[in-house]
Design an enzyme around this catalytic site. Structure first.
Site, PDB file in Angstrom:
ATOM      1  N   ILE A  37      10.729  56.983  54.767  1.00  0.00           N
ATOM      2  CA  ILE A  37      10.957  55.627  55.269  1.00  0.00           C
ATOM      3  C   ILE A  37       9.742  54.768  54.930  1.00  0.00           C
ATOM      4  O   ILE A  37       8.596  55.201  55.093  1.00  0.00           O
ATOM      5  CB  ILE A  37      11.173  55.642  56.811  1.00  0.00           C
TER       6      ILE A  37
ATOM      7  N   TYR B 157       1.882  69.213  59.543  1.00  0.00           N
ATOM      8  CA  TYR B 157       2.908  68.219  59.896  1.00  0.00           C
ATOM      9  C   TYR B 157       4.253  68.909  60.123  1.00  0.00           C
ATOM     10  O   TYR B 157       4.923  68.686  61.142  1.00  0.00           O
ATOM     11  CB  TYR B 157       3.002  67.193  58.767  1.00  0.00           C
TER      12      TYR B 157
ATOM     13  N   LYS C   7       6.539  69.320  63.556  1.00  0.00           N
ATOM     14  CA  LYS C   7       7.907  68.783  63.621  1.00  0.00           C
ATOM     15  C   LYS C   7       8.917  69.898  63.910  1.00  0.00           C
ATOM     16  O   LYS C   7       9.911  69.675  64.612  1.00  0.00           O
ATOM     17  CB  LYS C   7       8.260  68.056  62.327  1.00  0.00           C
TER      18      LYS C   7
ATOM     19  N   ALA D 253       4.900  72.075  60.754  1.00  0.00           N
ATOM     20  CA  ALA D 253       4.876  73.008  61.893  1.00  0.00           C
ATOM     21  C   ALA D 253       5.058  72.235  63.193  1.00  0.00           C
ATOM     22  O   ALA D 253       5.806  72.656  64.093  1.00  0.00           O
ATOM     23  CB  ALA D 253       3.558  73.787  61.903  1.00  0.00           C
TER      24      ALA D 253
END
Ligand code: NAI
Length: 278
Positions: free
Chosen positions: A213, A180, A184, A182
């Site tokens: 969130i 995740y 982003k 990497a």
């Protein structure tokens, strides 16, 4: 009536991941600001619900069921959105998935799946949008070549805004976040690189890097675990609360609108103050 700088009347926006969570809240808010919104996602039912929310509030929405990891599907949907309204002003590439696995247990297929959706899915949306925006501006009557000065050329262009969805993971890392994080981090690099390349066409490119969130992605499906996680986030935030999809939608609206006309290549971090990188 929105403030003038936030008024998107007459503009066309394309929002991926808009069947749920942050993408849905962003699509609804962009429509509220006056944009015609093209909602794209692989979840047809969720898309229908988002479009209904927009239409019930008096807005205009179209839906595109697609897989963002399929370049052809993305190109076709953006072409159809551009054909319907004549132009594309805003791309918000929000679709993404979560994946957790320790580095030593991460398989090739995990890495491929996450990079395909969270990085290539954003890349394809950015490429299709930038091409459509450049093509629209090529037809502008006053071009850099004919304008008496650069300011005049810039004013004559229709502004385009591309927004990518990164994550606080790019600043902090964390156990299990290899794939995740990497993907982003690659999104941030894409954002900065593209901003330098399309800026001369009057197109801005910025990333949003939210903190934790409350969305279906962060739903732990277990009340005790959820309360524990949210309690942790509340304690970490100087604002003392968790983030809601609408918090991120407002960041997306800011970057989509003329209120951020001098902002490009930046990372906006709506994270409740949980992290404060330079
Ligand atoms: P969500 O799970 O509520 O929404 C994600 C949407 O993306 C869903 O509608 C899903 O169907 C769609 N999607 C996933 N793969 C797709 C594909 N291959 N093709 C088309 N659509 C696809 O999640 P949420 O929380 O709204 O996340 C939205 C974005 O925000 C993601 O990129 C996520 O990484 C990012 N983000 C979320 C944070 C959070 O705490 N919720 C924090 C930081 C970033």
């Amino acid at each position: 009536m929105p403030l003038t700088a936030y008024d998107l009347s007459g503009r066309t926006a394309f929002v991926t991941g808009s069947a749920s969570g942050i993408g849905r809240a962003s699509a609804v808010l962009l429509a509220e600001a006056g944009a015609t919104v093209h909602c794209a996602d692989r979840d047809a039912q969720g898309l229908h619900e988002t479009a209904t929310l927009i239409k019930d509030a008096g807005g205009t929405a179209h839906t595109h069921t697609l897989d963002v990891a399929d370049r052809t599907q993305v190109d076709q949907a953006v072409a159809s959105a551009t054909a319907a309204t004549g132009r594309l002003d805003v791309m918000a590439a929000i679709a993404g998935i979560m994946h957790n696995s320790p580095v030593l247990e991460t398989r090739d297929e995990d890495l491929d799946r996450v990079l395909n959706i969270n990085f290539k899915g954003v890349l394809y949306a950015c490429q299709a949008a930038a091409r459509a925006m450049i093509a629209a501006n090529t037809g502008t009557t006053t071009t850099a070549a004919t304008a008496t000065n650069a300011d005049e050329a810039n004013r004559s262009r229709r502004p385009g805004s591309i927004i990518t969805m990164a994550s606080g993971a790019v600043d902090t890392g964390g156990p299990g976040l290899l794939c995740y994080g990497a993907a982003k981090a690659a999104v941030v690099q894409l954002t900065k690189t593209l901003a330098t390349e399309v800026g001369p066409h009057g197109i801005r490119v910025n990333a949003v890097a939210p903190g934790w969130i409350r969305t279906p992605m962060t739903d732990r499906h277990d009340t005790a675990t959820q309360a524990h996680t949210e309690g942790l986030m509340v304690r970490m935030s100087p604002l003392g609360r968790v983030g809601e999809p609408e918090d991120i939608a407002h960041a997306v609206l800011h970057l989509a609108s003329d209120a951020s006309a001098f902002t490009t290549g930046q990372i906006l971090r709506p994270n409740g103050g949980v992290a404060m990188p330079w």
